[in-house]
Design a protein around this motif. Structure first.
Motif, PDB file in Angstrom:
ATOM      1  N   ASP A 103       3.250  11.312  -3.518  1.00 35.37           N
ATOM      2  CA  ASP A 103       2.125  10.393  -3.383  1.00 35.37           C
ATOM      3  C   ASP A 103       1.106  10.781  -4.455  1.00 35.37           C
ATOM      4  O   ASP A 103       0.453  11.820  -4.362  1.00 35.37           O
ATOM      5  CB  ASP A 103       1.539  10.539  -1.969  1.00 35.37           C
ATOM      6  N   ASN A 130      -4.830  15.596  -1.077  1.00 28.59           N
ATOM      7  CA  ASN A 130      -5.887  15.190  -0.160  1.00 28.59           C
ATOM      8  C   ASN A 130      -5.616  15.900   1.166  1.00 28.59           C
ATOM      9  O   ASN A 130      -4.560  15.668   1.757  1.00 28.59           O
ATOM     10  CB  ASN A 130      -5.840  13.668   0.023  1.00 28.59           C
ATOM     11  N   GLY A 162       0.829  -1.206   0.000  1.00 25.65           N
ATOM     12  CA  GLY A 162       0.000   0.000   0.000  1.00 25.65           C
ATOM     13  C   GLY A 162       0.857   1.245   0.000  1.00 25.65           C
ATOM     14  O   GLY A 162       2.051   1.201   0.338  1.00 25.65           O
ATOM     15  N   VAL A 163       0.258   2.349  -0.358  1.00 27.63           N
ATOM     16  CA  VAL A 163       1.013   3.605  -0.424  1.00 27.63           C
ATOM     17  C   VAL A 163       1.435   4.062   0.977  1.00 27.63           C
ATOM     18  O   VAL A 163       2.535   4.577   1.159  1.00 27.63           O
ATOM     19  CB  VAL A 163       0.195   4.682  -1.179  1.00 27.63           C
ATOM     20  N   VAL A 164       0.572   3.844   1.970  1.00 26.16           N
ATOM     21  CA  VAL A 164       0.974   4.237   3.323  1.00 26.16           C
ATOM     22  C   VAL A 164       2.191   3.413   3.762  1.00 26.16           C
ATOM     23  O   VAL A 164       3.164   3.957   4.291  1.00 26.16           O
ATOM     24  CB  VAL A 164      -0.214   4.109   4.310  1.00 26.16           C
ATOM     25  N   TYR A 189      -3.470  14.578   4.488  1.00 27.94           N
ATOM     26  CA  TYR A 189      -3.883  13.213   4.807  1.00 27.94           C
ATOM     27  C   TYR A 189      -3.126  12.741   6.067  1.00 27.94           C
ATOM     28  O   TYR A 189      -1.885  12.688   6.057  1.00 27.94           O
ATOM     29  CB  TYR A 189      -3.549  12.353   3.587  1.00 27.94           C
ATOM     30  N   LYS A 205      -7.341   3.545  -5.394  1.00 27.24           N
ATOM     31  CA  LYS A 205      -8.378   4.601  -5.349  1.00 27.24           C
ATOM     32  C   LYS A 205      -9.159   4.581  -6.668  1.00 27.24           C
ATOM     33  O   LYS A 205     -10.379   4.654  -6.679  1.00 27.24           O
ATOM     34  CB  LYS A 205      -7.763   5.996  -5.181  1.00 27.24           C
ATOM     35  N   ILE A 224      -1.461   8.764  -5.568  1.00 25.40           N
ATOM     36  CA  ILE A 224      -2.502   7.728  -5.543  1.00 25.40           C
ATOM     37  C   ILE A 224      -3.825   8.207  -6.157  1.00 25.40           C
ATOM     38  O   ILE A 224      -4.583   7.408  -6.699  1.00 25.40           O
ATOM     39  CB  ILE A 224      -2.707   7.201  -4.098  1.00 25.40           C
ATOM     40  N   HIS A 225      -4.094   9.515  -6.079  1.00 29.36           N
ATOM     41  CA  HIS A 225      -5.372  10.024  -6.618  1.00 29.36           C
ATOM     42  C   HIS A 225      -5.235  10.523  -8.064  1.00 29.36           C
ATOM     43  O   HIS A 225      -6.169  11.123  -8.590  1.00 29.36           O
ATOM     44  CB  HIS A 225      -5.879  11.182  -5.747  1.00 29.36           C
TER      45      HIS A 225
HETATM   46  C1  LIG Z   1      -3.029  10.657  -0.309  1.00 23.28           C
HETATM   47  C2  LIG Z   1      -3.276   9.237   0.070  1.00 23.28           C
HETATM   48  N1  LIG Z   1      -2.236   8.379   0.148  1.00 23.28           N
HETATM   49  C3  LIG Z   1      -2.415   7.088   0.481  1.00 23.28           C
HETATM   50  C4  LIG Z   1      -3.676   6.599   0.769  1.00 23.28           C
HETATM   51  C5  LIG Z   1      -3.840   5.164   1.189  1.00 23.28           C
HETATM   52  O1  LIG Z   1      -3.148   4.325   0.364  1.00 23.28           O
HETATM   53  P1  LIG Z   1      -3.033   2.771   0.669  1.00 23.28           P
HETATM   54  O2  LIG Z   1      -4.420   2.269   0.976  1.00 23.28           O
HETATM   55  O3  LIG Z   1      -2.475   2.218  -0.592  1.00 23.28           O
HETATM   56  O4  LIG Z   1      -2.119   2.623   1.824  1.00 23.28           O
HETATM   57  C6  LIG Z   1      -4.776   7.452   0.712  1.00 23.28           C
HETATM   58  C7  LIG Z   1      -6.117   6.966   1.054  1.00 23.28           C
HETATM   59  O5  LIG Z   1      -7.035   7.694   1.273  1.00 23.28           O
HETATM   60  C8  LIG Z   1      -4.572   8.789   0.355  1.00 23.28           C
HETATM   61  O6  LIG Z   1      -5.580   9.658   0.277  1.00 23.28           O
END
Ligand SMILES: Cc1ncc(COP(=O)(O)O)c(C=O)c1O
Length: 387
Positions: free
Chosen positions: A200, A172, A94-96, A120, A235, A202-203
């Motif tokens: 990041d 975000n 995941g990105v986090v 975020y 996303k 992701i969006h």
């Molecule tokens: C900017 C941003 N980065 C990462 C995430 C979450 O990413 P992941 O579920 O892949 O960890 C989100 C989810 O809302 C997000 O808004």
């Protein structure tokens, strides 16, 4: 093409958004329009690919192979005009997770890391949980648009203890899609002061008409060498529970450090279905995505027009990307805890409280509009009714 208007019952599916309503908002009548996942089924092609894979009945350790790399390189070229090489890709659940790994791999304890607030919330944790220090470059609210305070940005970047900048593009919660000019300026300042950029994105597949996402790594080859990009189809295609994402790093030395960090912490394989879904989404999901963006654009228009035609007390930002709308509630004159109570108890709607995005988010709320129109209308009615 997908049914975006059918209300799907998500209760008892272990959904964070729907099954935690009572626990989080203390009332099971609250309408959940908070966490960033969508109430839309994934594209049919993705559903079918998962069904086919499930019917194989063997779910052992699964590799990320060249076919998956090709699906990513195809998508990046097609959607973002970015020619990436397969050897730049690192897979991550995941990105986090990626943000945590990158911070640990490429900064030292006590290093300072810049973020643009309100932001975020996991951005703070990715820095602070590892003994690094958050430095804020608060966004400036000019009229109804958030902008970058470049004077403050450069001043903070100049600090020799500041070694990394984590960018959120699109942003975000404020919904800005940073322009080429803004990105170039930020990247040049970082280059001048030897600060690494982690972006990041992701969006970035969810961009509204008249705006364009530009991966900051594509501004120039030299800048690209100083950027690490985090991306995912989660996303875009509503696959967050499948836990499959990736990092793009052009600099070989830095990539090796990130690979080692993930490996050393045991993140060396992805979820079998996440891999299947990512490939199918990138190969076959674009038409569905076009329709999704039209639906989101219509939902956004509805929320903004309806709320603004009924009240001056709250103001919804016209986001340029993401399915999250940022709402300015400061005119209500409520303290953060009072505002929270107002929405959950009086309006019975579950939103993200602005203060969780940092001090700069106090007085604001975030709403998720990635749901059938019926839910959006109900949400808006609840807000207006409470007002
Ligand atoms: C900017 C941003 N980065 C990462 C995430 C979450 O990413 P992941 O579920 O892949 O960890 C989100 C989810 O809302 C997000 O808004």
């Amino acid at each position: 093409m997908g049914d975006f208007q059918k209300k799907v019952d998500r209760i008892n599916t272990r959904s964070v958004k729907w099954d935690l309503t009572e626990k989080i908002f203390k009332d099971k009548e609250v309408l959940p329009m908070w966490v960033a996942d969508m109430d839309f089924p994934a594209p049919k092609e993705v559903q079918q690919a998962i069904i086919n894979r499930a019917q194989h009945n063997l779910y052992g350790y699964t590799i990320t192979d060249n076919t998956l790399n090709e699906a990513i390189t195809y998508w990046m070229q097609k959607r973002h005009n970015w020619k990436i090489a397969p050897e730049w890709i690192t897979y991550s659940p995941g990105v986090v997770t990626s943000l945590h790994m990158i911070v640990q791999a490429l900064t030292k304890e006590a290093d300072k890391i810049l973020i643009q607030t309100p932001i975020y919330p996991p951005f703070y944790a990715a820095v602070e949980n590892h003994g690094r220090k958050v430095v804020k470059n608060p966004l400036l609210l000019n009229g109804d648009k958030y902008e970058i305070d470049f004077t403050d940005f450069e001043q903070k970047i100049k600090d020799k203890d500041l070694t990394m900048f984590i960018l959120c593009n699109p942003h975000n919660p404020v919904g800005r899609v940073w322009t080429r000019e803004e990105l170039t300026k930020m990247a040049q300042i970082c280059m001048r002061h030897n600060v690494l950029i982690v972006s990041d994105e992701i969006h970035s597949d969810l961009i509204f008409s008249s705006h364009k996402h530009i991966p900051i790594a594509t501004i120039s080859d030299q800048i690209g060498e100083n950027v690490i990009t985090c991306h995912s189809p989660s996303k875009t295609f509503n696959l967050a529970g499948l836990q499959a994402s990736y990092i793009i790093t052009t600099d070989r030395r830095k990539k090796l450090k990130i690979d080692n960090q993930l490996m050393n912490q045991g993140f060396h394989l992805l979820n079998t279905f996440g891999i299947t879904a990512m490939e199918a989404a990138y190969k076959h999901g674009e038409k569905w995505l076009h329709r999704l963006i039209e639906i989101l654009e219509e939902n956004k228009r509805y929320v903004i027009e309806t709320i603004h035609s009924h009240t001056r007390k709250i103001k919804v930002f016209d986001s340029e990307g993401t399915y999250l709308l940022w709402i300015d509630c400061r005119e209500l004159g409520l303290e953060p805890q009072e505002l929270k109570q107002f929405f959950r108890t009086k309006a019975k709607i579950g939103l993200n409280d602005g203060y969780t995005f940092g001090k700069e988010g106090e007085g604001f709320m975030r709403i998720n509009i990635a749901c059938p129109k019926e839910i959006v209308v109900e949400g808006v009615n609840r807000i207006l009714g409470a007002l």
